[in-house]
Design an enzyme around this catalytic site. Structure first.
Site, short mmCIF file in Angstrom:
data_model
loop_
_atom_site.label_atom_id
_atom_site.label_comp_id
_atom_site.label_asym_id
_atom_site.label_seq_id
_atom_site.Cartn_x
_atom_site.Cartn_y
_atom_site.Cartn_z
N HIS A 272 32.17 7.91 24.16
CA HIS A 272 31.91 7.41 22.39
C HIS A 272 33.07 8.52 22.35
O HIS A 272 32.77 9.83 22.52
CB HIS A 272 30.83 7.89 22.14
CG HIS A 272 29.78 6.60 21.98
ND1 HIS A 272 27.94 6.80 22.43
CD2 HIS A 272 29.89 5.45 22.66
CE1 HIS A 272 27.10 5.72 22.63
NE2 HIS A 272 29.29 4.58 22.93
N GLU A 293 11.95 23.19 22.17
CA GLU A 293 10.87 24.48 20.83
C GLU A 293 10.41 24.15 20.11
O GLU A 293 9.63 24.66 19.64
CB GLU A 293 12.36 25.91 20.98
CG GLU A 293 12.78 26.20 22.80
CD GLU A 293 13.65 27.08 22.47
OE1 GLU A 293 13.77 27.18 23.80
OE2 GLU A 293 14.44 27.15 21.30
N ALA A 294 11.25 23.61 19.23
CA ALA A 294 10.46 22.72 17.82
C ALA A 294 9.49 21.77 17.52
O ALA A 294 8.77 21.01 16.49
CB ALA A 294 12.13 21.66 17.35
N GLY A 295 8.91 21.51 18.98
CA GLY A 295 7.57 20.81 18.95
C GLY A 295 7.77 18.57 19.53
O GLY A 295 7.30 18.47 19.47
N VAL A 298 10.11 16.43 24.55
CA VAL A 298 11.46 16.06 25.16
C VAL A 298 10.91 16.46 26.60
O VAL A 298 10.88 16.71 27.37
CB VAL A 298 12.57 17.20 24.68
CG1 VAL A 298 13.97 17.20 26.09
CG2 VAL A 298 13.11 17.50 23.38
N PRO A 299 11.83 15.47 27.47
CA PRO A 299 11.57 14.94 29.20
C PRO A 299 12.24 16.18 29.78
O PRO A 299 12.83 16.29 28.99
CB PRO A 299 11.82 13.39 29.76
CG PRO A 299 12.61 13.03 28.28
CD PRO A 299 12.84 13.96 26.84
N SER A 301 13.93 15.35 32.21
CA SER A 301 15.28 14.51 32.85
C SER A 301 14.94 12.93 31.93
O SER A 301 14.22 12.38 31.68
CB SER A 301 15.90 14.36 34.30
OG SER A 301 14.95 13.12 34.53
#
Ligand code: ACO
Ligand code: LMR
Length: 601
Positions: A272, A293-295, A298-299, A301
């Site tokens: 893109h 960090e923001a909760g 997030v995996p 990978s």
């Protein structure tokens, strides 16, 4: 509230991209929409009025328009524009649509609109509260309600990915390909999606991640969201801020692709236009870390994403926030669909009794019904039941022109043909073929030119000058034997009827001012029977609420001469039967009635 589309949403599709439109209609059929999701197509270079598409096993006609303005005027309920124009025209099409107004969403598929233009276009759309999806996108979907073009892929893929009914995930990606991949992953690991948007791959897209996520926060069908970000740009940080401010409370799963970039020495430009990190904060690594960090969920990978989705789904399901889905029944698209060669929009003979525009023949045919030939004409020619003053006028016209004696050109030809031993139909056709611009066939021409002059507000003199330039006698003016001194009583009768029964006769009133001038030059240049019929039919259609375009189309297609053709057929047949009854011999024209003027040799 908060929903991008509903099951009633309809689109205007800019460009007749048949396969994409067919996919939308197949989707509509599968999910049992009541109306097709494409209400009209803008096809600037096509001279067709509609195109046929399958709706299940049947076909439907979708109207074609030359411009977006015409399409929107005809389909005001369609508040989505699917802009499939090329990158050269997509900007203009979008700006025009925003200016026309009342489009809620505009999706732009083109890739490569100059970035300066895109930025201006996106800002303008925002100022007008229009949601832009794209540029450079496959669009979005509200499962079970509305699907843009090719998103979700084939019908089989859509069903496999459970995109045919509402799930509970709000999905936002940049790429269309990954959108389909994720929809599939979500359908396997959770219960499918409630709304999904691929925002597009260009650097400057209209609605960005956060716009879509904030809307999904308001959408009660969305119970959690999944954002697939990518390397480059800082849009993911806006999500972090929105969570910090409490604007987003629903659980969010996110992954930023492009973590591989760190293994290259220099900055990598991914597929893109926007997918390239300009500083450390724009790397996929940094964004994934900040989101974690923001909760945000997030995996580790991309490979771990399915597990995270499954975990989030199970938790929400366990808490009762996500309920069980009762799988809806879907329609199945029949195999071997066959396109029809002919279309009929006026009558139907498939039932027990044939119908004229929906009216069974018995409801219009017998005297007890009170219906006349005027009613039948209004149904079969105009597909509408006209009011009585109009059907009576039609009938009066046909009766008025039924015959004008044996000497007129058409009757004469029919008689000569009958006397040559030809059949009723052959003799009739000969008479009918005589109808033309000088005899009986000046009705459309009269309507056309008088309407034009009236629309342009030409004075009688300007009109005559205009016709002189056109080089044609004014259709509807002049008669061989009728004149001011020997008025045509048919004309007087029709005008009287109109004055007494029409709501208004503005074109007739205008035509009379022209007639005043032409008869001042020559007293047989009266408004003749053809002219009077043509002009009064325009007044009739105007009073019946037809648009000027529709009236122009009637005129262009020769509708008006048809009134003379039907009426005069009665007279021609009378003359033909007269010849047969009298057993008249073959006619030979007297030679002394012919001026022989040949070259001398
Ligand atoms: N507009 C302007 N001038 C006209 C018109 C007209 N419609 N009709 C005749 N004229 C003029 C001619 O130019 C000619 O002028 P000139 O003497 O200065 O040369 C003069 O009138 C005579 O012309 P002709 O063609 O000989 O007129 P005639 O009276 O024989 O023709 C006709 C009658 C054919 C109907 C003619 O008036 C005409 O063509 N009208 C327009 C077509 C039309 O309305 N036809 C339907 C008639 S009604 C019916 O058939 C049921
Ligand atoms: C007609 O109705 O046939 C006439 O107006 C034409 C004519 O020549 O009289």
């Amino acid at each position: 509230m908060g929903k991008l589309f509903t099951k009633q949403s309809q689109a205007i599709f800019w460009n007749n991209n048949r396969s994409a439109i067919q996919r939308m209609l197949d989707y509509d059929y599968i999910i049992k929409r009541e109306t097709p999701s494409v209400a009209g197509i803008v096809a600037p270079t096509s001279s067709n009025k509609f195109d046929k598409f399958f709706y299940g096993g049947d076909e439907i006609m979708i109207p074609l328009y030359k411009t977006t303005a015409q399409a929107k005027y005809a389909q005001p309920q369609a508040d989505v524009l699917l802009n499939f124009a090329s990158f050269r025209t997509a900007y203009d099409v979008t700006i025009e649509a925003i200016n026309i107004g009342s489009f809620k969403t505009i999706m732009i598929t083109a890739e490569g609109i100059p970035e300066r233009l895109s930025r201006g276009m996106n800002a303008y759309a925002k100022s007008k509260k229009v949601v832009i999806i794209g540029p450079a996108t496959v669009g979005g979907i509200s499962p079970g309600a509305f699907k843009i073009a090719n998103i979700g892929g084939t019908t089989q893929n859509i069903i496999n990915s459970k995109l045919h009914r509402v799930g509970s995930c709000g999905l936002v990606t940049r790429s269309g390909g990954l959108f389909n991949e994720l929809a599939n992953i979500i359908s396997i690991n959770a219960d499918g999606i409630a709304e999904g948007v691929a925002i597009g791959g260009d650097r400057f897209v209209g609605s960005v991640f956060i716009d879509n996520l904030l809307r999904m926060e308001q959408n009660p069908d969305v119970k959690y969201m999944l954002l697939l970000g990518e390397v480059g740009g800082t849009e993911e940080y806006k999500l972090i801020n929105a969570i910090k401010k409490g604007l987003i409370k629903k659980p969010v799963i996110a992954w930023c692709i492009g973590t591989i970039a760190k293994h290259y020495d220099s900055g990598v430009q991914f597929g893109h236009a926007g997918a390239s990190a300009n500083d450390d904060a724009e790397t996929a690594e940094a964004k994934n870390k900040a989101m974690r960090e923001a909760g945000i969920l997030v995996p580790k990978s991309f490979n771990d994403l399915p597990e995270v989705i499954n975990g989030a789904y199970k938790e929400l399901h366990g808490e009762g926030i996500i309920g069980d889905i009762v799988e809806p029944e879907i329609n199945v698209i029949p195999e071997n669909r066959r396109s029809k060669n002919f279309i009929c929009t006026i009558s139907d003979d498939r039932g027990e009794e044939a119908t004229y525009a929906g009216f069974p023949i018995s409801s219009v045919a017998t005297p007890q019904t009170g219906k006349t030939i005027g009613d039948v004409v209004s149904l079969l020619w105009f597909k509408k039941q006209y009011p009585k003053w109009a059907t009576d006028f039609i009938e009066t016209v046909m009766k008025t022109v039924a015959d004008h004696g044996p000497a007129v050109s058409g009757a004469h030809n029919a008689k000569v043909t009958a006397r040559a031993g030809k059949s009723v139909v052959e003799s009739l056709v000969t008479g009918l073929l005589t109808i033309g611009p000088r005899f009986g066939g000046a009705i459309d021409g009269a309507a056309k030119y008088f309407k034009y002059a009236n629309d342009k507000k030409l004075t009688p003199k300007e009109f005559l000058d205009y016709m002189k330039k056109e080089g044609v006698p004014i259709p509807g003016i002049g008669h061989r034997i009728k004149s001011l001194k020997n008025p045509d009583l048919r004309v007087t009768g029709l005008m009287k009827y109109a004055k007494e029964h029409f709501p208004a006769t503005s074109l007739l009133d205008y035509a009379r001012t022209i007639e005043a001038l032409t008869t001042s030059k020559k007293e047989n240049l009266i408004l003749n029977v053809d002219g009077t019929i043509g002009i009064l039919m325009v007044d009739m259609w105007r009073a019946l609420g037809y648009s000027e375009n529709e009236i122009d189309e009637f005129i262009e297609s020769g509708t008006l001469n048809a009134f003379f053709i039907v009426g005069r057929s009665i007279g021609f047949i009378g003359h033909i039967l007269d010849e047969k009854r009298l057993s008249m011999p073959m006619y030979r024209h007297p030679m002394d009635d012919i001026l022989y003027s040949l070259p001398e040799n």
